[in-house]
Design an enzyme around this catalytic site. Structure first.
Site, PDB file in Angstrom:
ATOM      1  CB  SER A 142      -3.037   8.833   1.334  1.00 44.53           C
ATOM      2  OG  SER A 142      -2.632  10.145   1.638  1.00 44.53           O
ATOM      3  CE1 TYR A 155       2.361   7.299   2.110  1.00 41.51           C
ATOM      4  CE2 TYR A 155       1.310   9.349   1.449  1.00 41.51           C
ATOM      5  CZ  TYR A 155       1.363   8.244   2.279  1.00 41.51           C
ATOM      6  OH  TYR A 155       0.404   8.076   3.262  1.00 41.51           O
TER       7      TYR A 155
END
Ligand SMILES: NC(=O)c1ccc[n+]([C@@H]2O[C@H](COP(=O)([O-])OP(=O)(O)OC[C@H]3O[C@@H](n4cnc5c(N)ncnc54)[C@H](OP(=O)(O)O)[C@@H]3O)[C@@H](O)[C@H]2O)c1
Length: 246
Positions: A142, A155
């Site tokens: 990501s 995350y």
């Protein structure tokens, strides 16, 4: 003939979002898909859609937090199609929250799915790829694997880990002709923000996602990495909405 034609591609998290879009893109280009996720009704529907357009797909209900299930997924692909050309470790979730809220169960789940799930995927396919001296492992990180924001510590930690693991894998396995690709998407329209349990944060993220691009954009990037000749490895790509500053 495209370099995707007849390749056997296993995708985790294939029941929605980026995984689903990638399955459909690759099936349209002639790949043989092995779809994996927990929601069987979704997998069945996607398989039917692919087949109705002349594509080839099978599925196996798989929870990537179970090493046994991921191993069984790879075995299923090999039993059915004889090989695995590409493994796409895509399953992931993003329950963002500030650390002080101590949502420890959510931290554990992110670590189990986003990191351990990727490791189990690598473990499941590496022996057969090494034996064939051929293969491609694509891991979904990501932009959060490059940057850290408030509420994103855990995350981001998982997505930094995906990049570290994939780069280590590249260094270990390039000698065995195994390609690796890190895909780092920015905001992509999918079900991902649904995993945020804090209402205020979810609202803020929904607002940020107003600029999100379609999952197809990531599917096309993945297809580009796969379709290169086998001596060319696209090792890393960041794909953001043009209007995303972060
Ligand atoms: N959307 C974005 O903006 C964005 C940005 C950067 C990176 N990413 C990454 O892209 C990947 C795909 O996310 P997405 O955006 O497509 O979100 P999504 O639509 O929510 O898809 C997530 C997928 O992961 C699967 N999954 C979750 N837990 C699982 C488990 N324990 N075992 C097996 N499968 C599991 C889900 O299927 P089941 O629930 O059926 O199991 C679903 O198919 C994730 O790794 C995410 O972190 C997304």
């Amino acid at each position: 003939m495209s370099n995707i034609q007849d390749k056997v591609v296993v995708i985790t998290g294939a029941s929605s979002g980026i995984g689903e879009a990638t399955a459909k893109e690759l099936a349209a280009k002639g790949a043989k898909l092995v779809l994996a996720a927990r929601r069987e009704n979704r997998l069945h529907k996607i398989q039917s859609e692919i087949e109705s357009k002349g594509g080839t797909a099978i599925y196996k209900v798989t929870d990537v937090t179970s090493q046994e299930q991921v191993k069984a997924l790879a075995a299923f692909a090999i039993t059915t199609y004889g090989k695995i050309d590409v493994m796409i470790n895509n399953a992931g979730l993003m329950p963002l929250s500030p650390l002080y809220e101590r949502k420890i169960k959510e931290w554990d789940t992110m670590i189990d799915v986003n990191i351990k799930g990727v490791l189990y995927g690598i473990a499941a396919v590496l022996p057969s790829m090494r034996e064939r001296k051929e293969g491609h492992i694509i891991n979904i990180s990501s932009v959060a694997g490059h940057l850290i924001g408030p509420a994103g510590s855990v995350y981001s930690a998982t997505k930094f880990a995906v990049r570290a693991i994939t780069e280590g894998l590249r260094k270990e396995e390039c000698i065995n002709n195994i390609r690796t690709t890190i895909i780092s998407p920015g905001a992509v329209a999918s079900e991902l923000p649904e995993t945020i349990s804090g209402l205020e944060l979810k609202t803020a993220i929904d607002e940020f996602y107003m600029i999100a691009i379609d999952a197809d954009s990531i599917a096309r990037a993945i297809a580009y990495a796969i379709e290169q000749p086998s001596d060319v490895a696209i090792n890393e790509m960041i794909i953001r909405p043009t209007r995303q500053e972060l």
